[in-house]
Design a protein around this motif. Structure first.
Motif, PDB file in Angstrom:
ATOM      1  N   GLU A 163       8.789  15.705  68.948  1.00  0.00           N
ATOM      2  CA  GLU A 163       9.293  16.321  67.717  1.00  0.00           C
ATOM      3  C   GLU A 163      10.182  17.525  68.040  1.00  0.00           C
ATOM      4  O   GLU A 163      11.248  17.714  67.431  1.00  0.00           O
ATOM      5  N   ALA A 164       9.733  18.339  69.014  1.00  0.00           N
ATOM      6  CA  ALA A 164      10.516  19.510  69.396  1.00  0.00           C
ATOM      7  C   ALA A 164      11.876  19.095  69.957  1.00  0.00           C
ATOM      8  O   ALA A 164      12.911  19.701  69.638  1.00  0.00           O
ATOM      9  N   LEU A 165      11.892  18.059  70.781  1.00  0.00           N
ATOM     10  CA  LEU A 165      13.151  17.589  71.357  1.00  0.00           C
ATOM     11  C   LEU A 165      14.128  17.133  70.282  1.00  0.00           C
ATOM     12  O   LEU A 165      15.337  17.378  70.379  1.00  0.00           O
ATOM     13  N   GLU A 166      13.634  16.487  69.246  1.00  0.00           N
ATOM     14  CA  GLU A 166      14.511  16.045  68.155  1.00  0.00           C
ATOM     15  C   GLU A 166      15.148  17.240  67.452  1.00  0.00           C
ATOM     16  O   GLU A 166      16.344  17.235  67.139  1.00  0.00           O
ATOM     17  N   VAL A 167      14.345  18.287  67.208  1.00  0.00           N
ATOM     18  CA  VAL A 167      14.864  19.485  66.543  1.00  0.00           C
ATOM     19  C   VAL A 167      15.894  20.174  67.431  1.00  0.00           C
ATOM     20  O   VAL A 167      16.967  20.575  66.973  1.00  0.00           O
ATOM     21  N   TYR A 168      15.577  20.306  68.715  1.00  0.00           N
ATOM     22  CA  TYR A 168      16.505  20.968  69.633  1.00  0.00           C
ATOM     23  C   TYR A 168      17.809  20.190  69.761  1.00  0.00           C
ATOM     24  O   TYR A 168      18.898  20.770  69.789  1.00  0.00           O
ATOM     25  N   ALA A 169      17.705  18.866  69.831  1.00  0.00           N
ATOM     26  CA  ALA A 169      18.912  18.042  69.978  1.00  0.00           C
ATOM     27  C   ALA A 169      19.816  18.186  68.750  1.00  0.00           C
ATOM     28  O   ALA A 169      21.047  18.270  68.878  1.00  0.00           O
ATOM     29  N   GLU A 170      19.203  18.226  67.585  1.00  0.00           N
ATOM     30  CA  GLU A 170      19.978  18.407  66.348  1.00  0.00           C
ATOM     31  C   GLU A 170      20.694  19.754  66.353  1.00  0.00           C
ATOM     32  O   GLU A 170      21.864  19.855  65.978  1.00  0.00           O
ATOM     33  N   ARG A 171      19.989  20.779  66.818  1.00  0.00           N
ATOM     34  CA  ARG A 171      20.586  22.119  66.864  1.00  0.00           C
ATOM     35  C   ARG A 171      21.695  22.183  67.907  1.00  0.00           C
ATOM     36  O   ARG A 171      22.736  22.819  67.688  1.00  0.00           O
ATOM     37  N   VAL A 172      21.499  21.559  69.049  1.00  0.00           N
ATOM     38  CA  VAL A 172      22.536  21.546  70.082  1.00  0.00           C
ATOM     39  C   VAL A 172      23.821  20.927  69.538  1.00  0.00           C
ATOM     40  O   VAL A 172      24.929  21.440  69.756  1.00  0.00           O
ATOM     41  N   ASP A 173      23.695  19.834  68.817  1.00  0.00           N
ATOM     42  CA  ASP A 173      24.875  19.195  68.228  1.00  0.00           C
ATOM     43  C   ASP A 173      25.582  20.138  67.249  1.00  0.00           C
ATOM     44  O   ASP A 173      26.813  20.243  67.243  1.00  0.00           O
ATOM     45  N   GLU A 174      24.799  20.812  66.417  1.00  0.00           N
ATOM     46  CA  GLU A 174      25.391  21.741  65.447  1.00  0.00           C
ATOM     47  C   GLU A 174      26.164  22.849  66.151  1.00  0.00           C
ATOM     48  O   GLU A 174      27.292  23.197  65.765  1.00  0.00           O
ATOM     49  N   LEU A 175      25.562  23.416  67.191  1.00  0.00           N
ATOM     50  CA  LEU A 175      26.201  24.519  67.905  1.00  0.00           C
ATOM     51  C   LEU A 175      27.451  24.063  68.644  1.00  0.00           C
ATOM     52  O   LEU A 175      28.477  24.758  68.642  1.00  0.00           O
ATOM     53  N   ALA A 176      27.365  22.911  69.286  1.00  0.00           N
ATOM     54  CA  ALA A 176      28.516  22.404  70.033  1.00  0.00           C
ATOM     55  C   ALA A 176      29.686  22.100  69.095  1.00  0.00           C
ATOM     56  O   ALA A 176      30.845  22.377  69.421  1.00  0.00           O
ATOM     57  N   LYS A 177      29.390  21.580  67.924  1.00  0.00           N
ATOM     58  CA  LYS A 177      30.447  21.293  66.952  1.00  0.00           C
ATOM     59  C   LYS A 177      31.045  22.573  66.372  1.00  0.00           C
ATOM     60  O   LYS A 177      32.238  22.650  66.098  1.00  0.00           O
ATOM     61  N   ALA A 178      30.189  23.593  66.204  1.00  0.00           N
ATOM     62  CA  ALA A 178      30.676  24.854  65.640  1.00  0.00           C
ATOM     63  C   ALA A 178      31.650  25.541  66.593  1.00  0.00           C
ATOM     64  O   ALA A 178      32.655  26.113  66.171  1.00  0.00           O
ATOM     65  N   GLY A 179      31.370  25.472  67.901  1.00  0.00           N
ATOM     66  CA  GLY A 179      32.259  26.064  68.891  1.00  0.00           C
ATOM     67  C   GLY A 179      32.084  27.563  69.018  1.00  0.00           C
ATOM     68  O   GLY A 179      31.386  28.208  68.237  1.00  0.00           O
ATOM     69  N   GLY A 180      32.712  28.119  70.046  1.00  0.00           N
ATOM     70  CA  GLY A 180      32.612  29.548  70.312  1.00  0.00           C
ATOM     71  C   GLY A 180      31.601  29.818  71.415  1.00  0.00           C
ATOM     72  O   GLY A 180      30.569  29.150  71.501  1.00  0.00           O
ATOM     73  N   ASP A 181      31.880  30.822  72.267  1.00  0.00           N
ATOM     74  CA  ASP A 181      31.023  31.086  73.414  1.00  0.00           C
ATOM     75  C   ASP A 181      29.576  31.404  73.042  1.00  0.00           C
ATOM     76  O   ASP A 181      28.658  30.943  73.722  1.00  0.00           O
ATOM     77  N   PRO A 182      29.303  32.212  71.983  1.00  0.00           N
ATOM     78  CA  PRO A 182      27.894  32.463  71.639  1.00  0.00           C
ATOM     79  C   PRO A 182      27.150  31.176  71.291  1.00  0.00           C
ATOM     80  O   PRO A 182      26.005  30.978  71.688  1.00  0.00           O
ATOM     81  N   ALA A 212      18.642  13.930  82.403  1.00  0.00           N
ATOM     82  CA  ALA A 212      19.961  13.670  82.991  1.00  0.00           C
ATOM     83  C   ALA A 212      20.782  12.736  82.098  1.00  0.00           C
ATOM     84  O   ALA A 212      21.987  12.931  81.914  1.00  0.00           O
ATOM     85  N   ALA A 213      20.126  11.736  81.533  1.00  0.00           N
ATOM     86  CA  ALA A 213      20.830  10.806  80.641  1.00  0.00           C
ATOM     87  C   ALA A 213      21.299  11.520  79.378  1.00  0.00           C
ATOM     88  O   ALA A 213      22.410  11.285  78.883  1.00  0.00           O
ATOM     89  N   TYR A 214      20.460  12.427  78.873  1.00  0.00           N
ATOM     90  CA  TYR A 214      20.826  13.179  77.661  1.00  0.00           C
ATOM     91  C   TYR A 214      22.034  14.084  77.932  1.00  0.00           C
ATOM     92  O   TYR A 214      22.982  14.132  77.141  1.00  0.00           O
ATOM     93  N   VAL A 215      22.015  14.800  79.070  1.00  0.00           N
ATOM     94  CA  VAL A 215      23.122  15.704  79.410  1.00  0.00           C
ATOM     95  C   VAL A 215      24.406  14.904  79.622  1.00  0.00           C
ATOM     96  O   VAL A 215      25.492  15.322  79.196  1.00  0.00           O
ATOM     97  N   ALA A 216      24.288  13.737  80.254  1.00  0.00           N
ATOM     98  CA  ALA A 216      25.472  12.896  80.464  1.00  0.00           C
ATOM     99  C   ALA A 216      26.072  12.465  79.135  1.00  0.00           C
ATOM    100  O   ALA A 216      27.299  12.456  78.956  1.00  0.00           O
ATOM    101  N   ALA A 217      25.202  12.126  78.179  1.00  0.00           N
ATOM    102  CA  ALA A 217      25.692  11.730  76.856  1.00  0.00           C
ATOM    103  C   ALA A 217      26.359  12.905  76.151  1.00  0.00           C
ATOM    104  O   ALA A 217      27.380  12.742  75.457  1.00  0.00           O
TER     105      ALA A 217
END
Length: 468
Positions: A403-422, A444-449
């Protein structure tokens, strides 16, 4: 005396600069050779110990190697700031003047010495702060000395350009541990030196410390030594920078340990959200403190059933985490079951007068009681805010990694799409956290994706590669 000074100033304006004795002296000295002037100053220094110390320290910066110069100036700082017992009001001015001389020496260092100056300024700040408790500082001279030493530190940091993340960590701990406000608002005083990477680290540290603090209810402040106001102030300035009013309200809502805190929150809402939101918080403050006070009296009188009834009515009238904490302490599992049942009914029907999503409150209650299975079930059934969901993920990741991984993955996508160094820095931190929750091959598979989807975000790619 003031009238005489004003008249003298006016006379000087009318007759030109430096007339009279000072004019004659200036003209006399201007006609002298450099050697003659040097001889005159040295003669004066022989008779004036303060002038001698100032010239001695200033001249050392021109000829000594950095190690020797550091030792000389460190000794000067230590000698100037030593107290050897209590320093009374009559002696405080002389002590402050001695410290001023040491700071003058630091100020006179060439910009090539900024790396050394940074360390010496920190030493001066630490020594002045240690001395304050021994000094009758009725005139506030110690505060002025600290401010000057801090300004020297800022200037040195701009010249030396220390590694931003390391500087952020040092400044963050100094701001939280600072008793005299020397490093208050440090993130923005040093913003040009910290840059986006340093500011992101500063915010991460503050957020991590803030998330570990429990919400405060009426009368709870005495139980905790943590710096609620310091951390919330740091995060509030970041949120203000982004125009994030909801986060600023949530920060204030975490510490409702007094009626005054409710008033401050209501006042903030009146300014940023309108009268209805402000009135709701003001009324809740009145209800909370009246009901909690009554319940505490009933508990002291060993009338537990009546205390539970008071708190239950208060919670039903206005579902609130602070009231639940008292109700749960009095009623145990029964109180929790009744509170969750009420939230379930209202979350499925019409909106209730609660800041944010009503299910947020249910998840917070279940997290408070460490009922993580039920908390995750509620996030799947009802709409829960990102902040609460991420808090649940961090609190329960050891037992609920998927469950935690799903939440973190969703947040990572949001941040990467938003852009900016912070945003990239926060995202990379979450990716590293995810790596501790699953097998290396899966990570490793997740980071590659991620790299395949966001390969155009070059700064993000650099951070990901740096953490592999």
């Amino acid at each position: 005396m003031v009238a005489t000074a004003l008249a003298a100033n006016q006379s000087a304006v009318e007759s030109g600069p430096e007339t009279g004795a000072f004019g004659r002296i200036r003209a006399h000295l201007t006609a002298k050779s450099a050697d003659a002037l040097v001889s005159m100053i040295l003669e004066l220094a022989e008779r004036d110990p303060a002038l001698f110390r100032k010239l001695d320290i200033a001249s050392a910066g021109d000829s000594l190697d950095e190690k020797t110069l550091a030792a000389r100036l460190s000794k000067a700082i230590d000698k100037a700031t030593e107290t050897r017992g209590h320093i009374g009001y009559d002696e405080a001015g002389g002590w402050a003047a001695s410290v001023e001389e040491a700071l003058d020496a630091l100020d006179a260092l060439d910009s090539k010495r900024d790396g050394l100056l940074l360390k010496l300024a920190e030493r001066a700040i630490d020594r002045i702060e240690s001395a304050i408790e021994w000094i009758d500082d009725s005139d506030g001279e110690c505060g002025a000395l600290l401010e000057r030493a801090r300004d020297i530190h800022v200037r040195a940091a701009r010249g030396a350009r220390p590694e931003p993340v390391t500087l952020a960590r040092d400044l963050f701990h100094r701001e939280l541990e600072d008793e005299y406000g020397c490093f208050e608002n440090a993130a923005w005083l040093y913003a040009d030196v910290l840059g986006e990477a340093g500011l992101a680290e500063y915010r991460r540290l503050a957020t991590e410390a803030w998330e570990k603090l429990p919400p405060l209810t009426g009368g709870d402040r005495k139980k905790f030594e943590a710096d609620y106001s310091g951390l919330s102030g740091i995060l509030d300035r970041f949120a203000d920078r982004e125009g994030d009013v909801e986060t600023r309200i949530a920060l204030r809502a975490k510490d409702l340990s007094s009626q005054w805190k409710y008033f401050e929150l209501a006042e903030f809402c009146l300014k940023h959200k309108g009268a209805d939101e402000a009135l709701r918080w003001a009324e809740e403050g009145l209800w909370t403190f009246e009901d909690v006070f009554a319940a505490d009296l009933l508990l002291k009188a060993k009338r537990r059933g009546e205390a539970e009834a008071v708190l239950k009515r208060a919670f039903e009238r206005s579902p609130d985490f602070n009231i639940y904490v008292h109700w749960g302490a009095a009623g145990g599992e029964r109180a929790r079951d009744q509170a969750i049942a009420l939230i379930e009914r209202r979350a499925s029907g019409e909106p209730a007068p609660f800041f944010g999503h009503l299910a947020d409150l249910g998840v917070k209650i279940l997290m408070h009681d460490r009922q993580f299975d039920a908390a995750w079930a509620m996030t799947r059934k009802h709409r829960v805010s990102r902040t609460v969901k991420e808090g649940l993920a961090r609190a329960s990741e050891a037992d609920h990694p998927r469950e935690a991984l799903e939440v973190y993955a969703e947040r990572v996508d949001e941040l990467a799409k938003a852009g900016g160094d912070p945003a990239y820095s926060e995202a990379a931190g979450l990716v590293a956290r995810m790596g501790r929750l699953r097998a290396p091959a899966e990570q490793a598979a997740y980071v590659a994706a991620l790299k395949e989807r966001f390969h155009r975000k070059r700064n993000f790619m650099k951070l990901l590669e740096g953490r592999e």
